[in-house]
Design a protein around this motif. Sequence first.
Motif, PDB file in Angstrom:
ATOM      1  N   ALA A 104      -2.364  13.286  -0.998  1.00  0.00           N
ATOM      2  CA  ALA A 104      -2.510  11.940  -1.690  1.00  0.00           C
ATOM      3  C   ALA A 104      -1.907  10.653  -1.134  1.00  0.00           C
ATOM      4  CB  ALA A 104      -2.040  12.145  -3.207  1.00  0.00           C
ATOM      5  N   PHE A 105      -0.733  10.934  -0.834  1.00  0.00           N
ATOM      6  CA  PHE A 105       0.060   9.689  -0.090  1.00  0.00           C
ATOM      7  C   PHE A 105      -0.822   9.448   1.280  1.00  0.00           C
ATOM      8  CE2 PHE A 105       2.980   7.875   2.563  1.00  0.00           C
ATOM      9  CZ  PHE A 105       3.368   6.621   2.160  1.00  0.00           C
ATOM     10  N   ASP A 106      -0.951  10.581   2.053  1.00  0.00           N
ATOM     11  CA  ASP A 106      -1.806  10.429   3.255  1.00  0.00           C
ATOM     12  C   ASP A 106      -3.022   9.712   3.479  1.00  0.00           C
ATOM     13  OD1 ASP A 106       0.682  11.604   4.372  1.00  0.00           O
ATOM     14  OD2 ASP A 106      -0.357  13.615   4.879  1.00  0.00           O
TER      15      ASP A 106
ATOM     16  N   PRO B 136       0.668  -1.286   0.051  1.00  0.00           N
ATOM     17  CA  PRO B 136       0.128   0.015  -0.086  1.00  0.00           C
ATOM     18  C   PRO B 136       1.151   1.357   0.015  1.00  0.00           C
ATOM     19  CG  PRO B 136      -0.233  -0.995   2.254  1.00  0.00           C
ATOM     20  CD  PRO B 136       0.428  -2.051   1.147  1.00  0.00           C
ATOM     21  N   ILE B 137       1.981   1.281   0.412  1.00  0.00           N
ATOM     22  CA  ILE B 137       2.968   2.254   0.652  1.00  0.00           C
ATOM     23  C   ILE B 137       3.418   2.650  -0.992  1.00  0.00           C
ATOM     24  CG2 ILE B 137       5.261   3.328   1.343  1.00  0.00           C
ATOM     25  CD1 ILE B 137       4.988   1.272   3.802  1.00  0.00           C
ATOM     26  N   GLN B 138       3.720   1.768  -1.735  1.00  0.00           N
ATOM     27  CA  GLN B 138       4.202   1.797  -3.021  1.00  0.00           C
ATOM     28  C   GLN B 138       2.943   2.441  -3.761  1.00  0.00           C
ATOM     29  OE1 GLN B 138       3.346   0.276  -6.218  1.00  0.00           O
ATOM     30  NE2 GLN B 138       4.892   1.529  -7.113  1.00  0.00           N
TER      31      GLN B 138
ATOM     32  N   ASP C 117      -1.918   9.052   8.361  1.00  0.00           N
ATOM     33  CA  ASP C 117      -0.572   9.730   8.775  1.00  0.00           C
ATOM     34  C   ASP C 117       0.794   8.987   8.081  1.00  0.00           C
ATOM     35  OD1 ASP C 117       1.757  10.523  10.365  1.00  0.00           O
ATOM     36  OD2 ASP C 117       0.820   9.929  12.303  1.00  0.00           O
ATOM     37  N   GLY C 118       1.043   9.762   7.017  1.00  0.00           N
ATOM     38  CA  GLY C 118       2.201   8.813   6.174  1.00  0.00           C
ATOM     39  C   GLY C 118       3.443   8.709   6.944  1.00  0.00           C
ATOM     40  N   LYS C 119       4.068   9.671   7.707  1.00  0.00           N
ATOM     41  CA  LYS C 119       5.176   9.391   8.390  1.00  0.00           C
ATOM     42  C   LYS C 119       5.052   8.496   9.567  1.00  0.00           C
ATOM     43  CE  LYS C 119       8.601  12.120  11.220  1.00  0.00           C
ATOM     44  NZ  LYS C 119       8.796  13.301  11.811  1.00  0.00           N
ATOM     45  N   ALA C 120       4.046   8.205  10.180  1.00  0.00           N
ATOM     46  CA  ALA C 120       3.689   7.058  11.146  1.00  0.00           C
ATOM     47  C   ALA C 120       3.849   5.535  10.337  1.00  0.00           C
ATOM     48  CB  ALA C 120       2.494   7.046  11.652  1.00  0.00           C
ATOM     49  N   VAL C 121       3.323   5.470   9.069  1.00  0.00           N
ATOM     50  CA  VAL C 121       3.387   4.492   8.307  1.00  0.00           C
ATOM     51  C   VAL C 121       4.770   4.020   7.990  1.00  0.00           C
ATOM     52  CG1 VAL C 121       2.572   3.461   6.037  1.00  0.00           C
ATOM     53  CG2 VAL C 121       0.892   4.352   7.423  1.00  0.00           C
ATOM     54  N   PHE C 122       5.548   5.082   7.437  1.00  0.00           N
ATOM     55  CA  PHE C 122       6.883   4.619   7.190  1.00  0.00           C
ATOM     56  C   PHE C 122       7.661   4.322   8.479  1.00  0.00           C
ATOM     57  CE2 PHE C 122       6.499   7.104   3.389  1.00  0.00           C
ATOM     58  CZ  PHE C 122       6.965   6.432   2.670  1.00  0.00           C
TER      59      PHE C 122
ATOM     60  N   MET D 198       2.631   5.985  -2.926  1.00  0.00           N
ATOM     61  CA  MET D 198       3.709   6.970  -3.539  1.00  0.00           C
ATOM     62  C   MET D 198       3.498   6.995  -5.055  1.00  0.00           C
ATOM     63  SD  MET D 198       6.266   8.629  -2.689  1.00  0.00           S
ATOM     64  CE  MET D 198       6.611   8.125  -1.181  1.00  0.00           C
ATOM     65  N   ALA D 199       3.126   6.183  -5.749  1.00  0.00           N
ATOM     66  CA  ALA D 199       2.695   6.284  -7.040  1.00  0.00           C
ATOM     67  C   ALA D 199       1.542   7.386  -7.542  1.00  0.00           C
ATOM     68  CB  ALA D 199       2.211   4.864  -7.710  1.00  0.00           C
ATOM     69  N   ASP D 200       0.516   7.317  -6.609  1.00  0.00           N
ATOM     70  CA  ASP D 200      -0.349   8.215  -6.507  1.00  0.00           C
ATOM     71  C   ASP D 200       0.034   9.716  -6.411  1.00  0.00           C
ATOM     72  OD1 ASP D 200      -2.212   6.257  -7.540  1.00  0.00           O
ATOM     73  OD2 ASP D 200      -3.262   6.150  -5.219  1.00  0.00           O
ATOM     74  N   ALA D 201       1.080   9.656  -5.402  1.00  0.00           N
ATOM     75  CA  ALA D 201       1.459  11.119  -4.830  1.00  0.00           C
ATOM     76  C   ALA D 201       2.345  11.692  -5.915  1.00  0.00           C
ATOM     77  CB  ALA D 201       2.139  10.697  -3.381  1.00  0.00           C
TER      78      ALA D 201
END
Length: 276
Positions: free
Chosen positions: A79-81, A51-53, A87-92, A56-59
Amino acid sequence: MARKFLVSRVALAVALSSGLAVVAATPAVAAKKEKAGATNFSPEFVKVAAPIQKAMADATAKISGGQATPENLAAAKQAFDAGVGGDGKAVFQNAVGTATTPDDKSALGSMMRNYGIISQDLALKQQGNMLLLESGKLDAAAVGSTNYDAGVTAYQMKDYPNSAKYLKAAKDAGYVDSSGQLDLVLADAYKRSNNPQAALQMAKDDIAAAQAKGAARPNPRCATFCSRPTPQSSSDRRPNMRPCWRSTIPAPGTLPFRSCASSPRCRVTRTSISCA
């Protein structure tokens, strides 16, 4: 003061111009390639990274024309969040523990670095750089450019010792930045980390390299620029002395350095560059 502003401005420009187009291959595709021995992604990472990838493609699709404008960056972050649940940062940060193989770290580092640029989070961007370097999966050209990016990012974070460390690694790898600022930022990082001996050694090494290549030639202006002492006050405005005001050891790339240190007649000491 002017030089400090120039270095900071250049470092910021270089970091923000770093490409957003390079995104790691989707973990699902990489898992298929693993059968042919091309990659080695862990199952845990593939599950977390999928889901991160996609997010990121959408972002990155929101970066119109590849321009990192504030509006494009904000749209990309949004878009990424949204794609990862908020929370994109927490996901990473949660994904870091699943990145156990070199390929895991390379893929996560690339996406994390991109998100750090999109979200303008220098610390996260730097963490992505560290994963990329730690992975050992970078080719020779990327090792130099990634060390350079890490050095510039550390400089922006005022982490000057590490800035010097990674910039020196980039220089040793033969990396040449398009703006020609590597030596300037490296010398300033040495200065700000209270390591003038390293800055001096860099100047000596550059002089020796130029002389070995036959690039250094006796310069009649050397005596004009370097044979007189540094002025003691701003009121001492004799024209022949002004180019040496910037520092006792002119930074590589500056007019005093080119005029003085590039000549084989010059003698480099701990406190000055003068003519032999």
